[in-house]
Design a protein around this motif. Structure first.
Motif, PDB file in Angstrom:
ATOM      1  N   LEU A  29      38.726  38.034  42.574  1.00 53.93           N
ATOM      2  CA  LEU A  29      40.001  38.097  43.734  1.00 53.93           C
ATOM      3  C   LEU A  29      41.455  38.975  43.455  1.00 53.93           C
ATOM      4  O   LEU A  29      42.651  39.024  44.316  1.00 53.93           O
ATOM      5  CB  LEU A  29      40.372  36.842  44.303  1.00 53.93           C
ATOM      6  N   HIS A  30      40.957  39.382  42.228  1.00 49.29           N
ATOM      7  CA  HIS A  30      42.101  40.102  41.896  1.00 49.29           C
ATOM      8  C   HIS A  30      43.329  41.212  42.530  1.00 49.29           C
ATOM      9  O   HIS A  30      44.561  41.101  42.298  1.00 49.29           O
ATOM     10  CB  HIS A  30      42.404  40.683  40.459  1.00 49.29           C
ATOM     11  N   ASP A  31      42.159  41.884  43.458  1.00 50.06           N
ATOM     12  CA  ASP A  31      42.739  43.352  44.448  1.00 50.06           C
ATOM     13  C   ASP A  31      42.816  42.515  46.142  1.00 50.06           C
ATOM     14  O   ASP A  31      42.694  42.848  46.577  1.00 50.06           O
ATOM     15  CB  ASP A  31      42.065  44.316  44.236  1.00 50.06           C
ATOM     16  N   TYR A  32      42.527  41.166  46.191  1.00 48.50           N
ATOM     17  CA  TYR A  32      42.315  40.301  47.430  1.00 48.50           C
ATOM     18  C   TYR A  32      43.725  40.872  48.122  1.00 48.50           C
ATOM     19  O   TYR A  32      43.366  40.930  49.904  1.00 48.50           O
ATOM     20  CB  TYR A  32      42.108  38.881  47.608  1.00 48.50           C
ATOM     21  N   GLU A  51      33.805  46.199  46.494  1.00 46.41           N
ATOM     22  CA  GLU A  51      32.430  46.184  45.017  1.00 46.41           C
ATOM     23  C   GLU A  51      33.085  46.406  43.922  1.00 46.41           C
ATOM     24  O   GLU A  51      32.686  45.613  42.416  1.00 46.41           O
ATOM     25  CB  GLU A  51      32.048  47.277  44.813  1.00 46.41           C
ATOM     26  N   HIS A  52      34.338  46.998  43.548  1.00 45.48           N
ATOM     27  CA  HIS A  52      35.532  46.848  42.271  1.00 45.48           C
ATOM     28  C   HIS A  52      35.789  45.578  42.286  1.00 45.48           C
ATOM     29  O   HIS A  52      35.749  44.736  40.753  1.00 45.48           O
ATOM     30  CB  HIS A  52      36.649  48.063  42.611  1.00 45.48           C
ATOM     31  N   MET A  53      35.834  44.403  42.803  1.00 46.07           N
ATOM     32  CA  MET A  53      36.258  43.247  42.471  1.00 46.07           C
ATOM     33  C   MET A  53      35.138  42.383  41.620  1.00 46.07           C
ATOM     34  O   MET A  53      34.985  41.660  41.084  1.00 46.07           O
ATOM     35  CB  MET A  53      37.333  42.245  43.954  1.00 46.07           C
ATOM     36  N   LEU A  80      37.936  51.735  50.390  1.00 42.76           N
ATOM     37  CA  LEU A  80      37.259  52.587  49.007  1.00 42.76           C
ATOM     38  C   LEU A  80      38.660  52.445  48.251  1.00 42.76           C
ATOM     39  O   LEU A  80      39.811  52.347  48.898  1.00 42.76           O
ATOM     40  CB  LEU A  80      37.187  53.835  49.040  1.00 42.76           C
ATOM     41  N   TYR A  81      38.156  51.509  47.185  1.00 46.29           N
ATOM     42  CA  TYR A  81      39.029  51.613  46.187  1.00 46.29           C
ATOM     43  C   TYR A  81      40.070  52.551  46.392  1.00 46.29           C
ATOM     44  O   TYR A  81      38.978  53.751  45.957  1.00 46.29           O
ATOM     45  CB  TYR A  81      38.227  50.936  44.767  1.00 46.29           C
ATOM     46  N   ILE A  82      41.068  52.740  45.793  1.00 47.71           N
ATOM     47  CA  ILE A  82      42.369  54.038  45.810  1.00 47.71           C
ATOM     48  C   ILE A  82      41.683  55.181  45.197  1.00 47.71           C
ATOM     49  O   ILE A  82      41.594  54.518  43.533  1.00 47.71           O
ATOM     50  CB  ILE A  82      43.089  53.453  45.774  1.00 47.71           C
ATOM     51  N   PHE A 120      39.325  43.972  32.612  1.00 47.71           N
ATOM     52  CA  PHE A 120      37.814  44.209  33.126  1.00 47.71           C
ATOM     53  C   PHE A 120      38.343  44.808  34.341  1.00 47.71           C
ATOM     54  O   PHE A 120      37.504  45.397  35.234  1.00 47.71           O
ATOM     55  CB  PHE A 120      37.826  43.058  33.530  1.00 47.71           C
ATOM     56  N   ASP A 121      39.427  44.619  35.193  1.00 48.23           N
ATOM     57  CA  ASP A 121      39.749  46.223  36.280  1.00 48.23           C
ATOM     58  C   ASP A 121      39.728  47.813  35.989  1.00 48.23           C
ATOM     59  O   ASP A 121      38.872  47.939  36.456  1.00 48.23           O
ATOM     60  CB  ASP A 121      41.699  45.571  36.203  1.00 48.23           C
ATOM     61  N   GLU A 122      40.003  47.320  35.158  1.00 54.38           N
ATOM     62  CA  GLU A 122      40.283  49.052  34.840  1.00 54.38           C
ATOM     63  C   GLU A 122      38.343  49.950  34.333  1.00 54.38           C
ATOM     64  O   GLU A 122      38.350  50.808  34.929  1.00 54.38           O
ATOM     65  CB  GLU A 122      40.696  49.200  33.137  1.00 54.38           C
TER      66      GLU A 122
END
Ligand SMILES: [Fe+2]
Length: 178
Positions: A51-54, A27-29, A17-19, A152-154
């Motif tokens: 790929l930002h949280d890869y 899914e988040h990325m 899961l995304y923290i 976009f991340d937020e």
């Protein structure tokens, strides 16, 4: 070409899961890339979002890191790995997307909108930037895209939308290779 298969299989197989959120990291990325596409962003920025949280895939257990109040520096880990394969305009925004949060958090409104998990990680990441640090950051290459990626991340933490498949991004990923 191997890296593309590796990335796709990481996205499919990683179920963490995304923290602090109710969606998975994958899914988040993907959701952030979908938002970038909707905003008619160039392919390099869509790829950066994707790929930002890869780095979290590379780190063993990101949940544990936050619980133990350690900073895993996922942005550096992701950057160091991905820069061997992808163009600068893809990997630089990835490297600085955490710094972008520290920059944007100078604005009270932005800070208040952060989720609790995001506020906790902000502290671990070094807190809000001061004036001098902010001025220096504004001179950074691809600064505008770094900020866009962060926004976009937020926005990519929604639980009720249909998420595209990672395989639909294969061509885009290939197009951004060095
Ligand atoms: Fe993210």
């Amino acid at each position: 070409m191997n890296i593309i298969y590796k990335i796709i299989s990481n996205f499919i197989n990683n179920k963490s899961l995304y923290i602090g959120e109710k969606i998975t990291m994958s899914e988040h990325m993907i959701q952030s890339a979908m938002i970038a596409e909707k905003a008619k962003s160039p392919n390099s920025l869509v790829c950066a979002c994707l790929l930002h949280d890869y780095g979290h895939f590379i780190l063993e257990d990101p949940d544990k890191l936050v619980k133990n109040k350690l900073n895993g520096k996922h942005e550096d880990i992701g950057y160091e790995y991905l820069k061997k394969f992808f163009k600068e305009d893809v990997v630089i925004p990835i490297k600085y997307h955490v710094l972008a949060k520290r920059y944007l958090a100078r604005n009270k409104k932005y800070y208040n909108l952060l989720t609790n998990a995001s506020k906790i990680s902000l502290k671990l990441q070094g807190g809000i930037l001061n004036k001098k640090q902010s001025k220096d950051f504004e001179k950074q290459n691809f600064f505008k895209n770094v900020i866009k990626l962060r926004k976009f991340d937020e926005a990519a933490k929604k639980t009720n939308i249909k998420i595209k498949s990672i395989t639909g991004y294969k061509k885009l990923l290939i197009s951004q290779l060095l």
